[in-house]
Scaffold this motif. Structure first.
Motif, PDB file in Angstrom:
ATOM      1  N   ASP A 194       0.912  -1.387   0.044  1.00  0.00           N
ATOM      2  CA  ASP A 194       0.079  -0.020   0.013  1.00  0.00           C
ATOM      3  C   ASP A 194       0.868   1.213   0.002  1.00  0.00           C
ATOM      4  OD1 ASP A 194      -2.842  -1.099   0.246  1.00  0.00           O
ATOM      5  OD2 ASP A 194      -1.654  -2.285   2.088  1.00  0.00           O
ATOM      6  N   ALA A 195       1.978   1.149   0.593  1.00  0.00           N
ATOM      7  CA  ALA A 195       2.692   2.491   0.842  1.00  0.00           C
ATOM      8  C   ALA A 195       4.270   1.849   0.870  1.00  0.00           C
ATOM      9  CB  ALA A 195       2.672   3.228   2.087  1.00  0.00           C
ATOM     10  N   LEU A 196       5.216   2.615   0.047  1.00  0.00           N
ATOM     11  CA  LEU A 196       6.429   2.302  -0.035  1.00  0.00           C
ATOM     12  C   LEU A 196       7.330   3.479   0.281  1.00  0.00           C
ATOM     13  CD1 LEU A 196       9.261   0.978  -1.099  1.00  0.00           C
ATOM     14  CD2 LEU A 196       8.639   1.943  -3.115  1.00  0.00           C
ATOM     15  N   SER A 197       8.620   3.416   1.371  1.00  0.00           N
ATOM     16  CA  SER A 197       9.220   4.475   1.658  1.00  0.00           C
ATOM     17  C   SER A 197      10.580   4.018   0.791  1.00  0.00           C
ATOM     18  CB  SER A 197       9.594   4.337   3.113  1.00  0.00           C
ATOM     19  OG  SER A 197       8.562   4.249   3.844  1.00  0.00           O
ATOM     20  N   PHE A 198      10.521   4.991  -0.324  1.00  0.00           N
ATOM     21  CA  PHE A 198      11.649   4.659  -1.536  1.00  0.00           C
ATOM     22  C   PHE A 198      12.700   5.558  -0.914  1.00  0.00           C
ATOM     23  CE2 PHE A 198      11.821   4.291  -6.306  1.00  0.00           C
ATOM     24  CZ  PHE A 198      13.175   3.756  -6.123  1.00  0.00           C
ATOM     25  N   GLY A 199      13.870   4.670  -0.789  1.00  0.00           N
ATOM     26  CA  GLY A 199      15.154   5.579  -0.251  1.00  0.00           C
ATOM     27  C   GLY A 199      16.008   5.995  -1.322  1.00  0.00           C
ATOM     28  N   PHE A 200      16.322   7.151  -1.085  1.00  0.00           N
ATOM     29  CA  PHE A 200      17.535   7.469  -2.306  1.00  0.00           C
ATOM     30  C   PHE A 200      18.790   8.014  -1.480  1.00  0.00           C
ATOM     31  CE2 PHE A 200      13.702   7.854  -4.494  1.00  0.00           C
ATOM     32  CZ  PHE A 200      13.809   7.342  -5.642  1.00  0.00           C
ATOM     33  N   THR A 201      18.713   8.607  -0.081  1.00  0.00           N
ATOM     34  CA  THR A 201      19.961   9.049   0.300  1.00  0.00           C
ATOM     35  C   THR A 201      21.207   7.996   0.430  1.00  0.00           C
ATOM     36  OG1 THR A 201      18.352  10.291   1.771  1.00  0.00           O
ATOM     37  CG2 THR A 201      20.609  10.528   2.559  1.00  0.00           C
ATOM     38  N   LYS A 202      20.570   6.764   0.822  1.00  0.00           N
ATOM     39  CA  LYS A 202      21.786   5.905   0.883  1.00  0.00           C
ATOM     40  C   LYS A 202      22.365   5.663  -0.692  1.00  0.00           C
ATOM     41  CE  LYS A 202      20.559   3.238   5.001  1.00  0.00           C
ATOM     42  NZ  LYS A 202      19.816   3.996   5.754  1.00  0.00           N
ATOM     43  N   ASN A 203      21.676   5.754  -1.606  1.00  0.00           N
ATOM     44  CA  ASN A 203      21.995   5.793  -2.959  1.00  0.00           C
ATOM     45  C   ASN A 203      22.524   6.651  -3.984  1.00  0.00           C
ATOM     46  OD1 ASN A 203      22.256   3.731  -5.095  1.00  0.00           O
ATOM     47  ND2 ASN A 203      20.219   4.156  -5.822  1.00  0.00           N
ATOM     48  N   GLY A 204      22.971   7.674  -3.060  1.00  0.00           N
ATOM     49  CA  GLY A 204      23.677   8.913  -3.973  1.00  0.00           C
ATOM     50  C   GLY A 204      23.174  10.076  -3.626  1.00  0.00           C
ATOM     51  N   ALA A 205      21.895  10.308  -3.003  1.00  0.00           N
ATOM     52  CA  ALA A 205      21.254  11.617  -2.606  1.00  0.00           C
ATOM     53  C   ALA A 205      21.839  12.395  -1.469  1.00  0.00           C
ATOM     54  CB  ALA A 205      19.800  11.416  -2.583  1.00  0.00           C
TER      55      ALA A 205
END
Length: 333
Positions: A194-205
């Motif tokens: 239903d809901a996704l916390s899509f992380g970008f900080t660990k991946n270059g943000a």
């Protein structure tokens, strides 16, 4: 040579350029053009209409998501070592207004439909016990394990059977997708998420996370909760700029593949020292105190993970040349 965490990695140059490009005059909060364009951008990625709420931390994304999905008097079934349990200082309990985290044990941090069924059976259906309203799982898990689409579909079916909402903590969602080489839709809404916390900080943000809601009707409440929680940045276009840059040319996927490939090189060098299969960008190794000291003396930084064990995390910027010295050192132990 830093292997503490992918949070320690540098910001990708493309994201710095995107923030520089956004450094003009635009509407405040999330009324700017970049923020307004996120729903369409992520809808294309997930192959359906979604609503995207940007935020600057994974903790806020998780807590806001579960505040939407679970009432104050309810419970959230989750792994006993999930980030929301062990590393977020009660943020979920605060933002939900008191919901209880109902923990489960499972190897490698991976929940299963059967394990959830057994945990659910322990809850009496009377007024004296908190009743579960949601499930929260982590993909990739805290031990770097990655769910298959079938495993997630089984959990999704369990949730539908029991009327539970399903949240995914995707701090390393990109690494999970790179590992399984599947469509993001296959391990989210098609599996019942239903809901996704899509992380970008660990991946270059720098500081960009996306709360993806697969029911866009929830967006208004999510935005109000974000404001009330103090996470509505006045210059939100700089977070939105990072998210757009990550999706451009599938940079998010390329970065995750690079981190996973670096972990694979180290896994091959570690051999029988591995405590868990390496499926994303985290490695858990058997290391004596003396061996850990020898590695640190050579300049390698990493976390101890209990007695006789260590955790190493690779990042988007670490290619074969960057991890080769550690691979050699592990082989030489």
């Amino acid at each position: 040579m830093q292997f503490f965490s992918d949070n320690a990695a540098p910001v990708h140059p493309a994201l710095l350029a995107a923030m520089e490009a956004a450094n003009g005059v635009d509407t405040a909060y999330d009324g700017d053009a970049l923020s307004q364009g996120l729903d369409a951008r992520f809808s294309a990625l997930f192959e359906r209409d979604v609503a995207v709420i940007w935020t600057s931390t994974g903790t806020s994304a998780n807590a806001l998501a579960l505040a939407l999905l679970c009432p104050p008097y309810g419970g959230v079934l989750t792994h006993e070592e999930a980030h929301i349990v062990a590393d977020e200082c009660g943020a979920v309990e605060l933002q939900t207004g008191g919901a209880r985290l109902m923990t489960c044990r499972a190897a490698g941090g991976k929940l299963s439909a059967q394990g959830l069924r057994e945990r659910m059976a322990q809850v009496r259906r009377d007024v004296h016990q908190v009743q579960p309203h949601a499930v929260s799982l982590t993909n990739a898990t805290e031990y770097g394990r990655v769910y298959t689409p079938d495993e997630l579909a089984a959990i999704g079916a369990f949730c539908r059977e029991h009327g539970l909402a399903l949240h995914m903590d995707g701090a390393r969602f990109a690494n999970a997708i790179a590992s399984r080489d599947c469509a993001p839709a296959d391990v989210t809404w098609r599996a019942g998420v239903d809901a996704l916390s899509f992380g970008f900080t660990k991946n270059g943000a720098l500081n960009a996370e996306a709360l993806v809601l697969f029911d866009p009707a929830r967006a208004d409440e999510a935005r109000r909760r974000r404001k009330r929680a103090g996470h509505l940045l006045s210059k939100g276009r700089f977070i939105a700029a990072q998210l757009h840059a990550m999706l451009e040319g599938e940079l998010w996927l390329a970065n995750a593949r690079a981190a996973n490939a670096a972990a694979t090189i180290l896994a091959q060098a570690a051999g029988e020292r591995l405590l868990h299969p390496v499926e994303a960008n985290e490695l858990f190794l058997r290391l004596s105190a003396d061996e850990a000291a020898r590695l640190r003396a050579q300049g390698f930084a990493f976390y101890d993970w209990g007695a006789g064990a260590a955790r190493l995390v690779t990042s988007w910027h670490q290619g074969e040349a960057e991890v080769a010295p550690l691979a050699a050192a592990l082989s030489a132990l």
